[in-house]
Design a protein around this motif. Sequence first.
Motif, short mmCIF file in Angstrom:
data_model
loop_
_atom_site.label_atom_id
_atom_site.label_comp_id
_atom_site.label_asym_id
_atom_site.label_seq_id
_atom_site.Cartn_x
_atom_site.Cartn_y
_atom_site.Cartn_z
N HIS A 166 86.84 -73.96 99.11
CA HIS A 166 87.62 -73.53 97.99
C HIS A 166 86.91 -72.35 97.14
O HIS A 166 86.46 -71.09 98.30
CB HIS A 166 87.40 -74.95 97.34
CG HIS A 166 85.01 -74.83 96.94
ND1 HIS A 166 84.94 -75.76 96.03
CD2 HIS A 166 84.86 -73.54 96.59
CE1 HIS A 166 83.78 -75.30 96.31
NE2 HIS A 166 83.46 -74.49 95.97
N CYS A 167 87.24 -71.64 95.64
CA CYS A 167 87.53 -70.30 95.36
C CYS A 167 86.15 -70.61 94.49
O CYS A 167 86.18 -71.90 94.00
CB CYS A 167 88.47 -69.83 94.42
SG CYS A 167 88.07 -68.61 93.56
N ASP A 168 84.79 -69.94 95.06
CA ASP A 168 83.36 -69.95 94.58
C ASP A 168 83.74 -69.23 93.11
O ASP A 168 84.58 -67.64 92.95
CB ASP A 168 83.02 -68.77 94.90
CG ASP A 168 82.09 -68.84 94.47
OD1 ASP A 168 80.92 -70.23 93.88
OD2 ASP A 168 80.47 -68.61 95.03
N PRO A 169 83.60 -69.59 91.92
CA PRO A 169 83.66 -68.85 90.39
C PRO A 169 83.12 -67.55 90.27
O PRO A 169 82.05 -67.69 90.70
CB PRO A 169 83.39 -70.05 89.43
CG PRO A 169 83.00 -71.21 90.18
CD PRO A 169 82.99 -70.96 91.41
N ASP A 170 83.42 -66.50 89.77
CA ASP A 170 82.59 -65.76 89.80
C ASP A 170 81.73 -65.97 88.68
O ASP A 170 81.13 -66.39 88.30
CB ASP A 170 83.76 -64.11 88.91
CG ASP A 170 84.36 -64.48 87.95
OD1 ASP A 170 83.86 -64.73 86.97
OD2 ASP A 170 85.50 -64.05 87.86
N SER A 193 89.31 -66.64 90.21
CA SER A 193 90.20 -65.44 90.58
C SER A 193 89.85 -65.47 92.04
O SER A 193 89.63 -63.39 91.84
CB SER A 193 89.14 -64.32 89.45
OG SER A 193 88.35 -63.91 89.59
N CYS A 194 90.15 -65.80 93.01
CA CYS A 194 89.97 -65.45 94.53
C CYS A 194 90.66 -64.79 95.18
O CYS A 194 90.66 -64.41 96.25
CB CYS A 194 89.36 -66.68 95.17
SG CYS A 194 88.11 -67.22 94.73
N HIS A 208 84.63 -57.04 93.35
CA HIS A 208 84.43 -55.21 93.21
C HIS A 208 82.77 -55.79 93.02
O HIS A 208 82.37 -57.05 92.47
CB HIS A 208 84.76 -54.66 91.79
CG HIS A 208 84.33 -55.67 90.19
ND1 HIS A 208 83.50 -56.14 90.04
CD2 HIS A 208 85.74 -56.64 90.10
CE1 HIS A 208 84.03 -56.43 89.06
NE2 HIS A 208 84.43 -57.38 89.47
N PRO A 209 81.92 -54.96 93.19
CA PRO A 209 80.61 -55.82 93.84
C PRO A 209 79.75 -55.56 92.06
O PRO A 209 80.63 -55.01 90.80
CB PRO A 209 79.79 -54.40 93.51
CG PRO A 209 80.83 -53.01 94.08
CD PRO A 209 82.03 -54.26 93.41
N GLY A 210 79.57 -56.73 91.85
CA GLY A 210 79.13 -57.04 90.27
C GLY A 210 79.44 -58.16 90.05
O GLY A 210 79.12 -59.07 88.98
N LYS A 211 80.89 -59.28 90.39
CA LYS A 211 81.32 -59.75 90.10
C LYS A 211 81.01 -60.95 90.10
O LYS A 211 80.73 -62.24 89.22
CB LYS A 211 83.33 -59.85 91.34
CG LYS A 211 83.89 -61.12 90.43
CD LYS A 211 85.43 -61.18 90.93
CE LYS A 211 85.96 -61.38 90.48
NZ LYS A 211 87.61 -61.53 91.35
N GLY A 212 80.67 -61.26 91.64
CA GLY A 212 79.69 -63.27 91.98
C GLY A 212 80.64 -63.27 92.26
O GLY A 212 81.75 -63.41 92.91
N GLY A 213 79.95 -64.00 93.19
CA GLY A 213 80.92 -65.29 93.99
C GLY A 213 81.70 -65.36 95.06
O GLY A 213 81.35 -63.43 95.54
#
Length: 377
Positions: free
Chosen positions: A271-275, A281-282, A287-292
């Motif tokens: 699945h898509c990992d939340p930021d 938003s996968c 970008h760096p720092g977005k998370g996930g």
Amino acid sequence: MSGTGRVRRPRRPVALAVVLTAAIALLCCTGGTGAVVITQLAGAEEDNLAMNAFGCGVDTEIEVDGDLPLVAPYGRAQMRNAAVIIRVGKEMKVPPRGWVIAIATAMQESGLANLPHLGADNDHDSQGMFQQRPSMGWGTPAQVRDPAYASRKFYERLVRVDNWQRRPLTVAAQRVQRSAFPDAYAKHEPIATQIVNALTGGAARATGDTTELRCTTGADIAASGWTAPIPGAVGSGFRSTRRPNHQGVDIGARKGVDIRAAAAGRVVVSHCDPDNRGRLSCDVDGHPGKGGCGWYVDILHAGNVITRYCHMVRAPLVRKNQLVEAGQVIGKVGSSGNSSGPHLHFEVHLRGDRSKRGATDPVPFMRERGAPLKGHG
């Protein structure tokens, strides 16, 4: 269940690993069994050291008439039976992957013991290492209690299983054995791999489609059942000084490159990992720092090992609870999630623990299984 001596110590294997180097940009991302003890009898310490140099087997005859390595918890009689299984497989030109499958099967069926008819405790008329049944056409009672005969009958049926080398071990074994407990074979795969390596100088690290005992390269699947997930080189490593919370390694590749399952197993996450802000938003580059992890997949393998594949360019090609084969394409390289550019973030977790507590360095893990990550042979 299906319808005494020594191993000649081979010459010390020469490590065949080749160190590959590549200039690769530093990529930024975030990643979302009992011990097997190998002991050697007196006089074999040098062989053990050589084996640990990650050789891929030596092409010598396997004999059963002397000292042999021990792999806990199995004793000399069981290791002797394992040596017979390997010798017969080699004589029949069955690739080393078959040796691992056969030994794991015998571990489940008999604990690698050549069992007689157990009377009231017997399951039907099952006997021998593979618990083969004379009444089901496997041979006479004396034949199925002959380790060499029983091994040959197992291999004859195994090689007739379609695509047996890429299938999960438990599937291949069940097609031969028709066991009442078809999922039980898988748990023996890690120690079966160790036994093959101990008796052959590392043949479970050899490519799975030949008896030449050459090391795996590229997309080859090792006899251990493992393969590199993509052909790119490792850039950012596991828990470096600069990035102590980096729970895997980053493997560089262009966007859209196939990502393959490192071994057969069952998908547990797809699945898509939340930021960091809880957004899904996968479908856009991160970008760096977005998370996930962005789009990602976790696969559970034999021995409660879990592999993780992060930053896919779009939704994975596999779904939760799907069984996958070694080398099966599960997604495409991308840059979703906490990422500065296209690459695969690859993690390995032990003991079925998907958290950072279970994470281990993928580089030595994959190398020990004959599937070295490029740039770290």
